[in-house]
Design a protein around this motif. Structure first.
Motif, PDB file in Angstrom:
ATOM      1  N   LEU A 192       0.808  -1.214   0.000  1.00  7.07           N
ATOM      2  CA  LEU A 192       0.000   0.000   0.000  1.00  7.07           C
ATOM      3  C   LEU A 192       0.843   1.267   0.000  1.00  7.07           C
ATOM      4  CD1 LEU A 192      -2.949  -0.993   2.385  1.00  7.07           C
ATOM      5  CD2 LEU A 192      -2.927  -0.854  -0.108  1.00  7.07           C
ATOM      6  N   PRO A 193       1.851   1.435   0.830  1.00  5.83           N
ATOM      7  CA  PRO A 193       2.623   2.687   0.789  1.00  5.83           C
ATOM      8  C   PRO A 193       3.803   2.630  -0.175  1.00  5.83           C
ATOM      9  CG  PRO A 193       3.289   1.420   2.697  1.00  5.83           C
ATOM     10  CD  PRO A 193       2.211   0.622   2.030  1.00  5.83           C
ATOM     11  N   ALA A 194       4.015   1.518  -0.882  1.00  6.24           N
ATOM     12  CA  ALA A 194       5.237   1.354  -1.691  1.00  6.24           C
ATOM     13  C   ALA A 194       5.044   1.912  -3.099  1.00  6.24           C
ATOM     14  CB  ALA A 194       5.623  -0.113  -1.766  1.00  6.24           C
ATOM     15  N   SER A 195       6.124   2.450  -3.634  1.00  5.71           N
ATOM     16  CA  SER A 195       6.208   2.913  -5.024  1.00  5.71           C
ATOM     17  C   SER A 195       7.596   2.534  -5.538  1.00  5.71           C
ATOM     18  CB  SER A 195       5.995   4.425  -5.090  1.00  5.71           C
ATOM     19  OG  SER A 195       6.150   4.866  -6.421  1.00  5.71           O
ATOM     20  N   MET A 196       7.642   1.843  -6.669  1.00  5.68           N
ATOM     21  CA  MET A 196       8.908   1.291  -7.164  1.00  5.68           C
ATOM     22  C   MET A 196       9.121   1.608  -8.637  1.00  5.68           C
ATOM     23  SD  MET A 196       8.899  -2.431  -5.334  1.00  5.68           S
ATOM     24  CE  MET A 196       8.506  -2.601  -3.581  1.00  5.68           C
ATOM     25  N   SER A 197      10.422   1.701  -8.958  1.00  2.00           N
ATOM     26  CA  SER A 197      10.845   1.909 -10.357  1.00  2.00           C
ATOM     27  C   SER A 197      11.965   0.901 -10.669  1.00  2.00           C
ATOM     28  CB  SER A 197      11.363   3.327 -10.590  1.00  2.00           C
ATOM     29  OG  SER A 197      10.353   4.280 -10.357  1.00  2.00           O
ATOM     30  N   GLU A 198      11.881   0.289 -11.835  1.00  4.68           N
ATOM     31  CA  GLU A 198      12.897  -0.679 -12.275  1.00  4.68           C
ATOM     32  C   GLU A 198      13.559  -0.133 -13.541  1.00  4.68           C
ATOM     33  OE1 GLU A 198      13.417  -5.319 -13.836  1.00  4.68           O
ATOM     34  OE2 GLU A 198      11.418  -4.501 -13.392  1.00  4.68           O
ATOM     35  N   VAL A 199      14.840   0.119 -13.437  1.00  3.27           N
ATOM     36  CA  VAL A 199      15.599   0.685 -14.560  1.00  3.27           C
ATOM     37  C   VAL A 199      16.598  -0.377 -15.049  1.00  3.27           C
ATOM     38  CG1 VAL A 199      17.131   2.533 -15.333  1.00  3.27           C
ATOM     39  CG2 VAL A 199      15.383   2.989 -13.574  1.00  3.27           C
ATOM     40  N   PRO A 200      16.533  -0.776 -16.352  1.00  3.70           N
ATOM     41  CA  PRO A 200      17.488  -1.765 -16.870  1.00  3.70           C
ATOM     42  C   PRO A 200      18.879  -1.141 -17.017  1.00  3.70           C
ATOM     43  CG  PRO A 200      16.082  -0.998 -18.634  1.00  3.70           C
ATOM     44  CD  PRO A 200      15.532  -0.375 -17.361  1.00  3.70           C
ATOM     45  N   LEU A 201      19.879  -1.941 -16.674  1.00  8.56           N
ATOM     46  CA  LEU A 201      21.265  -1.471 -16.740  1.00  8.56           C
ATOM     47  C   LEU A 201      22.067  -2.149 -17.851  1.00  8.56           C
ATOM     48  CD1 LEU A 201      22.106  -1.463 -12.915  1.00  8.56           C
ATOM     49  CD2 LEU A 201      21.268   0.436 -14.307  1.00  8.56           C
ATOM     50  N   ASP A 202      21.506  -3.133 -18.526  1.00 12.64           N
ATOM     51  CA  ASP A 202      22.260  -3.861 -19.548  1.00 12.64           C
ATOM     52  C   ASP A 202      22.320  -3.058 -20.851  1.00 12.64           C
ATOM     53  OD1 ASP A 202      19.557  -4.028 -19.895  1.00 12.64           O
ATOM     54  OD2 ASP A 202      19.597  -6.013 -20.822  1.00 12.64           O
ATOM     55  N   ASP A 203      23.266  -3.438 -21.726  1.00 12.79           N
ATOM     56  CA  ASP A 203      23.394  -2.808 -23.050  1.00 12.79           C
ATOM     57  C   ASP A 203      22.236  -3.250 -23.938  1.00 12.79           C
ATOM     58  OD1 ASP A 203      25.707  -1.758 -22.093  1.00 12.79           O
ATOM     59  OD2 ASP A 203      27.053  -3.086 -23.212  1.00 12.79           O
ATOM     60  N   ARG A 204      21.691  -2.299 -24.655  1.00 11.85           N
ATOM     61  CA  ARG A 204      20.545  -2.581 -25.509  1.00 11.85           C
ATOM     62  C   ARG A 204      20.817  -2.083 -26.924  1.00 11.85           C
ATOM     63  NH1 ARG A 204      15.806  -4.200 -23.062  1.00 11.85           N
ATOM     64  NH2 ARG A 204      15.962  -4.363 -20.779  1.00 11.85           N
ATOM     65  N   GLU A 205      20.291  -2.847 -27.887  1.00 13.58           N
ATOM     66  CA  GLU A 205      20.443  -2.532 -29.300  1.00 13.58           C
ATOM     67  C   GLU A 205      19.147  -1.906 -29.809  1.00 13.58           C
ATOM     68  OE1 GLU A 205      23.173  -2.963 -31.068  1.00 13.58           O
ATOM     69  OE2 GLU A 205      24.344  -4.063 -29.576  1.00 13.58           O
ATOM     70  N   LEU A 206      19.294  -0.764 -30.479  1.00 18.67           N
ATOM     71  CA  LEU A 206      18.141  -0.074 -31.032  1.00 18.67           C
ATOM     72  C   LEU A 206      18.304  -0.016 -32.549  1.00 18.67           C
ATOM     73  CD1 LEU A 206      15.543   1.591 -30.735  1.00 18.67           C
ATOM     74  CD2 LEU A 206      16.992   3.629 -30.511  1.00 18.67           C
ATOM     75  N   PRO A 207      17.570  -0.823 -33.329  1.00 23.19           N
ATOM     76  CA  PRO A 207      17.655  -0.750 -34.796  1.00 23.19           C
ATOM     77  C   PRO A 207      16.924   0.484 -35.324  1.00 23.19           C
ATOM     78  CG  PRO A 207      16.049  -2.403 -34.132  1.00 23.19           C
ATOM     79  CD  PRO A 207      16.660  -1.886 -32.869  1.00 23.19           C
ATOM     80  N   LEU A 208      17.544   1.112 -36.328  1.00 21.91           N
ATOM     81  CA  LEU A 208      16.979   2.319 -36.919  1.00 21.91           C
ATOM     82  C   LEU A 208      16.817   2.101 -38.413  1.00 21.91           C
ATOM     83  CD1 LEU A 208      19.180   5.046 -35.176  1.00 21.91           C
ATOM     84  CD2 LEU A 208      16.942   4.203 -34.452  1.00 21.91           C
ATOM     85  N   LEU A 209      15.712   2.557 -38.936  1.00 19.48           N
ATOM     86  CA  LEU A 209      15.458   2.515 -40.377  1.00 19.48           C
ATOM     87  C   LEU A 209      14.655   3.770 -40.718  1.00 19.48           C
ATOM     88  CD1 LEU A 209      15.741   0.871 -43.006  1.00 19.48           C
ATOM     89  CD2 LEU A 209      13.502  -0.125 -42.499  1.00 19.48           C
ATOM     90  N   PHE A 210      15.293   4.709 -41.418  1.00 19.86           N
ATOM     91  CA  PHE A 210      14.625   5.977 -41.724  1.00 19.86           C
ATOM     92  C   PHE A 210      15.060   6.444 -43.105  1.00 19.86           C
ATOM     93  CE2 PHE A 210      18.496   6.780 -39.390  1.00 19.86           C
ATOM     94  CZ  PHE A 210      19.140   7.764 -40.129  1.00 19.86           C
ATOM     95  N   HIS A 211      14.292   7.393 -43.632  1.00 15.88           N
ATOM     96  CA  HIS A 211      14.548   7.944 -44.961  1.00 15.88           C
ATOM     97  C   HIS A 211      15.192   9.321 -44.821  1.00 15.88           C
ATOM     98  CE1 HIS A 211      12.283   4.906 -47.255  1.00 15.88           C
ATOM     99  NE2 HIS A 211      11.475   4.873 -46.186  1.00 15.88           N
ATOM    100  N   ALA A 212      16.019   9.654 -45.773  1.00 14.71           N
ATOM    101  CA  ALA A 212      16.687  10.951 -45.806  1.00 14.71           C
ATOM    102  C   ALA A 212      16.745  11.436 -47.242  1.00 14.71           C
ATOM    103  CB  ALA A 212      18.083  10.852 -45.199  1.00 14.71           C
ATOM    104  N   ARG A 213      17.038  12.718 -47.392  1.00 10.41           N
ATOM    105  CA  ARG A 213      17.154  13.314 -48.721  1.00 10.41           C
ATOM    106  C   ARG A 213      18.528  13.948 -48.854  1.00 10.41           C
ATOM    107  NH1 ARG A 213      12.320  16.685 -51.334  1.00 10.41           N
ATOM    108  NH2 ARG A 213      11.557  14.543 -51.323  1.00 10.41           N
ATOM    109  N   THR A 214      19.175  13.668 -49.976  1.00 13.28           N
ATOM    110  CA  THR A 214      20.526  14.166 -50.204  1.00 13.28           C
ATOM    111  C   THR A 214      20.495  15.572 -50.780  1.00 13.28           C
ATOM    112  OG1 THR A 214      20.566  13.203 -52.432  1.00 13.28           O
ATOM    113  CG2 THR A 214      21.341  11.822 -50.618  1.00 13.28           C
ATOM    114  N   ALA A 215      21.698  16.108 -51.027  1.00 11.82           N
ATOM    115  CA  ALA A 215      21.792  17.474 -51.530  1.00 11.82           C
ATOM    116  C   ALA A 215      21.231  17.597 -52.938  1.00 11.82           C
ATOM    117  CB  ALA A 215      23.251  17.938 -51.507  1.00 11.82           C
ATOM    118  N   ASP A 216      21.248  16.527 -53.712  1.00 11.23           N
ATOM    119  CA  ASP A 216      20.682  16.563 -55.059  1.00 11.23           C
ATOM    120  C   ASP A 216      19.266  16.003 -55.086  1.00 11.23           C
ATOM    121  OD1 ASP A 216      21.591  14.111 -54.367  1.00 11.23           O
ATOM    122  OD2 ASP A 216      22.755  13.739 -56.181  1.00 11.23           O
TER     123      ASP A 216
END
Length: 331
Positions: free
Chosen positions: A43-67
């Protein structure tokens, strides 16, 4: 994820060593650290769990070049939370005290923050880079730009997030543009292949020509040697003929001399025989000169009888014997 065991009036929590648990009771921190296990009142408790291990985040996005060409960037960002307390204050990592599950989606917020930051640096770089340069050297440039930008980002540092590294897997243009860019290279490769084929054929023709020239030179040399051989053979035949002629001439001359000598000897012998016969005949005539006529006639008959052929029958008529007998009677 935290493992919570429910008991009457109390509960027990246990987390893995790669998770940081921060427990508060009536607003005061009572437990704070990684890999903790403890009892608590829900009842009076409040908890937070924060991961400490290394994590991989894959990215896939579009961009526009100078031409103004669209490209697709595929990358991966590796990160970890280095300050769990600071991250728990900035992002909601609270968990349900009954199930141990996150009440929100904190990792999605972290991923969104990293994705937007990484895209911002990559888009800023590619916007000043042409398509050809981006495809040629863009992977290393984008990787370096993303790594430096994420490492110096103050918001990530204030959130307790540290970026370990960034990897750019590929930068791809649109399929039509990629095929168009591949066409010159393919044409060049095809031209190089055709050139190699032509060079190989030219080399083969050159080798065939060299072989033909060698064969022709060999035939010419053989013909020249055959000509020399024929000439030498002709000279040998002429010399042989001359030698044979000389030998025949010597043999003919020798035979002629022998015939002359033989003829002279024969003539000499004939002369001697003739002279001897003449002398004998003279002596014989001298002997017959003093003989009687009847004796001479008898000798003539004798000589005639010696030289006559065989006479099987002889018929003597009186006409033949009469003169002979008359002469004998007269004697």
């Amino acid at each position: 994820m935290a493992v919570i065991s429910n008991y009457p009036f109390v509960r027990h929590l246990r987390v893995s060593p790669t998770a940081h648990i921060r427990a508060l009771s009536r607003g005061k921190v009572v437990h704070d650290g990684p890999g903790l296990a403890f009892w608590f009142r829900p009842l009076p408790a409040s908890m937070s769990e924060v991961p400490l291990d290394d994590r991989e985040l894959p990215l896939l996005f579009h961009a526009r070049t100078a031409d103004f060409q669209d490209v697709t960037v595929q990358a991966t960002v590796t990160y970890r939370i280095v300050d769990a307390g600071l991250a728990a204050q900035r992002i909601d990592f609270s968990i349900d005290t009954a199930s141990g599950r996150w009440q929100g989606s904190p990792l999605e917020r972290v991923a969104g923050l990293l994705t937007e930051t990484a895209q911002q640096h990559a888009l800023d770089l590619l916007a000043r880079t042409t398509l050809v340069a981006a495809l040629a050297d863009g992977i290393s440039a984008v990787r370096a730009r993303m790594s430096d930008g994420l490492a110096r980002d103050t918001r990530l540092a204030e959130t307790g997030i540290a970026v370990i590294g960034a990897r750019v897997v590929a930068i791809r243009p649109e399929p039509e543009v990629e095929r168009a860019l591949q066409t010159p290279t393919r044409e060049q490769v095809q031209q190089d292949a055709d050139k190699a084929t032509f060079e190989r054929r030219a080399l083969a023709v050159e080798r065939e020509r060299a072989i033909g020239e060698n064969e022709l030179q060999t035939r010419i040399e053989l013909a020249r040697r055959e000509e020399e051989l024929v000439a030498q053979k002709g000279a040998n035949d002429r010399l042989k003929t001359q030698e044979e002629w000389a030998a025949d001439a010597i043999a003919t001359e020798a035979r002629a001399r022998r015939d002359v000598q033989l003829a002279e000897a024969t003539a000499q012998a004939t002369r001697l025989v003739g002279a001897a016969e003449a002398d004998a005949e003279v002596a014989k005539l001298a002997a017959y000169r003093d003989l009687d006529e009847a004796v001479l006639l008898g000798l003539a008959v004798k000589e005639l009888a010696a030289n006559l052929p065989n006479i099987e029958h002889l018929v003597l008529t009186p006409d033949l014997l009469a003169p002979v007998l008359s002469k004998l009677g007269a004697r």
